[in-house]
Enzyme design. Sequence first.
Site, PDB file in Angstrom:
ATOM      1  N   LYS A 118       0.832  -1.211   0.000  1.00 37.39           N
ATOM      2  CA  LYS A 118       0.000   0.000   0.000  1.00 37.39           C
ATOM      3  C   LYS A 118       0.860   1.252   0.000  1.00 37.39           C
ATOM      4  O   LYS A 118       0.457   2.266  -0.564  1.00 37.39           O
ATOM      5  CB  LYS A 118      -0.967  -0.003   1.186  1.00 37.39           C
ATOM      6  CG  LYS A 118      -1.919  -1.194   1.166  1.00 37.39           C
ATOM      7  CD  LYS A 118      -3.381  -0.839   1.094  1.00 37.39           C
ATOM      8  CE  LYS A 118      -4.135  -2.021   0.541  1.00 37.39           C
ATOM      9  NZ  LYS A 118      -5.550  -2.011   0.611  1.00 37.39           N
ATOM     10  N   LYS A 200      -3.872  -9.793  -6.538  1.00 37.79           N
ATOM     11  CA  LYS A 200      -5.179 -10.140  -5.974  1.00 37.79           C
ATOM     12  C   LYS A 200      -6.251  -9.146  -6.415  1.00 37.79           C
ATOM     13  O   LYS A 200      -5.954  -7.990  -6.715  1.00 37.79           O
ATOM     14  CB  LYS A 200      -5.090 -10.235  -4.453  1.00 37.79           C
ATOM     15  CG  LYS A 200      -5.270  -8.938  -3.747  1.00 37.79           C
ATOM     16  CD  LYS A 200      -5.611  -9.123  -2.279  1.00 37.79           C
ATOM     17  CE  LYS A 200      -6.041  -7.765  -1.766  1.00 37.79           C
ATOM     18  NZ  LYS A 200      -7.225  -7.724  -0.980  1.00 37.79           N
ATOM     19  N   LYS A 203     -10.746  -4.100  -4.155  1.00 32.08           N
ATOM     20  CA  LYS A 203     -11.785  -3.130  -4.508  1.00 32.08           C
ATOM     21  C   LYS A 203     -11.227  -1.740  -4.756  1.00 32.08           C
ATOM     22  O   LYS A 203     -11.903  -0.891  -5.296  1.00 32.08           O
ATOM     23  CB  LYS A 203     -12.892  -3.107  -3.454  1.00 32.08           C
ATOM     24  CG  LYS A 203     -12.442  -2.781  -2.039  1.00 32.08           C
ATOM     25  CD  LYS A 203     -13.646  -2.719  -1.122  1.00 32.08           C
ATOM     26  CE  LYS A 203     -13.503  -3.578   0.109  1.00 32.08           C
ATOM     27  NZ  LYS A 203     -12.462  -3.116   1.040  1.00 32.08           N
TER      28      LYS A 203
HETATM   29  P1  ATP Z   1      -8.513  -2.763  -0.193  1.00 29.22           P
HETATM   30  O1  ATP Z   1      -7.998  -2.848  -1.571  1.00 29.22           O
HETATM   31  O2  ATP Z   1      -9.085  -1.441   0.171  1.00 29.22           O
HETATM   32  O3  ATP Z   1      -7.543  -3.287   0.843  1.00 29.22           O
HETATM   33  P2  ATP Z   1      -9.855  -5.319  -0.123  1.00 29.22           P
HETATM   34  O4  ATP Z   1     -10.713  -5.750  -1.273  1.00 29.22           O
HETATM   35  O5  ATP Z   1      -8.532  -5.947   0.083  1.00 29.22           O
HETATM   36  O6  ATP Z   1      -9.772  -3.733  -0.181  1.00 29.22           O
HETATM   37  P3  ATP Z   1     -10.387  -5.503   2.709  1.00 29.22           P
HETATM   38  O7  ATP Z   1     -11.416  -4.687   3.388  1.00 29.22           O
HETATM   39  O8  ATP Z   1      -8.944  -5.167   2.873  1.00 29.22           O
HETATM   40  O9  ATP Z   1     -10.755  -5.542   1.164  1.00 29.22           O
HETATM   41  O10 ATP Z   1     -10.570  -7.024   3.117  1.00 29.22           O
HETATM   42  C1  ATP Z   1     -11.819  -7.573   3.529  1.00 29.22           C
HETATM   43  C2  ATP Z   1     -11.751  -9.074   3.551  1.00 29.22           C
HETATM   44  O11 ATP Z   1     -11.771  -9.582   2.222  1.00 29.22           O
HETATM   45  C3  ATP Z   1     -10.487  -9.631   4.207  1.00 29.22           C
HETATM   46  O12 ATP Z   1     -10.840 -10.751   4.992  1.00 29.22           O
HETATM   47  C4  ATP Z   1      -9.646 -10.046   3.041  1.00 29.22           C
HETATM   48  O13 ATP Z   1      -8.785 -11.123   3.385  1.00 29.22           O
HETATM   49  C5  ATP Z   1     -10.695 -10.502   2.038  1.00 29.22           C
HETATM   50  N1  ATP Z   1     -10.238 -10.343   0.677  1.00 29.22           N
HETATM   51  C6  ATP Z   1      -9.861  -9.187   0.101  1.00 29.22           C
HETATM   52  N2  ATP Z   1      -9.504  -9.377  -1.168  1.00 29.22           N
HETATM   53  C7  ATP Z   1      -9.633 -10.706  -1.414  1.00 29.22           C
HETATM   54  C8  ATP Z   1      -9.410 -11.541  -2.544  1.00 29.22           C
HETATM   55  N3  ATP Z   1      -8.975 -11.042  -3.685  1.00 29.22           N
HETATM   56  N4  ATP Z   1      -9.667 -12.868  -2.445  1.00 29.22           N
HETATM   57  C9  ATP Z   1     -10.117 -13.386  -1.300  1.00 29.22           C
HETATM   58  N5  ATP Z   1     -10.344 -12.661  -0.178  1.00 29.22           N
HETATM   59  C10 ATP Z   1     -10.110 -11.345  -0.221  1.00 29.22           C
HETATM   60 MG    MG Z   2      -7.229  -5.248   1.705  1.00 27.34          MG
END
Ligand code: ATP
Ligand code: MG
Length: 334
Positions: A118, A200, A203
């Site tokens: 990040k 990965k 969002k």
């Molecule tokens: P950001 O990019 O803002 O970090 P994010 O999509 O990673 O957003 P988080 O809020 O950080 O979302 O994570 C929420 C949950 O979703 C966590 O338990 C994380 O492990 C899971 N998660 C996030 N991205 C993935 C993915 N690509 N595949 C599986 N699980 C995921």
């Molecule tokens: Mg995340």
Amino acid sequence: MENQTAPKKRIFSAIKPTGSFTLGNYIGALKNWVNLQEEYDSLFAIADLHAITIRIDPAKLRAQTLQSYAILSAIGLDPEKSILFIQSHVHEHAELAWILNCYSQFGEMTRMTQFKDKSAKHADNINLGLFAYPSLMAADILLYNADLVPIGADQKQHLELTRTIAQRFNGLYSETFTMPEGFIPKVGARIMSLQNPLEKMGKSDSNENAYIKILDKPEDILRKFKRAVTDSDAKVFYGEGKEGINNLMSIYSSVTGLSFEQIERDFDGKGYGDFKVAVAEAVIEELRPVREKYDMLINDKAYLESLYKAGAEKATYIARKTLSKVKRKVGFIS
Ligand code: ATP
Ligand code: MG
């Protein structure tokens, strides 16, 4: 309802309102929450305190927090069974995080890969909050003495650090925190970007075609899957160098429950085009009821407000107890 026999184990998990939730969030985290709430004493939070570690427009944060909260309900989390709340409504999180900062080592924090990723992505805003993210996450979990923490694979390192911090605190001041275990799904713990299957699905990705949103319209889901980056093999099987297809297989398997072997058999002799459409259709059907329920909920702001207020009250009741115990142990006068 009171359980007369063994007390239920507790789970805690949270998700940031940094964007519209993706299929990665759904498969890696949210979908499991719905199953786990039946068996566990559950708390689920919208992590708005964590969201501001990246610069985010206030109006957008407000809208996304409410949206995210509505999605929790729409996927089937039941406020009678789980405590659903917004993190900043329970000030104990920030307070415990400060205390835990003083029991977290600089060296440990610098090893966190999420911080490295990040800070590379947001080089103009490498703030202390981003650095201390894991101690806030530790506070989230330890406040509720959670036994189990459902997470995607990307959060494994943070959970291990939470355990280190808990152990250190318990070691110094006697048993205070429950040692949490991670719950990482076998399939789908790491859903990859549709545009770059080596990264990965997240969002906050700047390329909209890289991720499916839970609230995407069917035609958008279909279009994004059709454009998904694959390889030139044209044979559906799980293998090295086939990250794009492996990812589509994980998605398909998580949604349909079919094993990889079964999927390979079903698509034997068929091309990637057919497979992509099948994956898209399975995802569309999985998400359709979620989107319909969401559309109803988001228009009932008063109802949503009553839900998140009640959730915050229940969470505060538990959090307050842990925090006062911690304050006593470190030597604060009450
Ligand atoms: P950001 O990019 O803002 O970090 P994010 O999509 O990673 O957003 P988080 O809020 O950080 O979302 O994570 C929420 C949950 O979703 C966590 O338990 C994380 O492990 C899971 N998660 C996030 N991205 C993935 C993915 N690509 N595949 C599986 N699980 C995921
Ligand atoms: Mg995340």
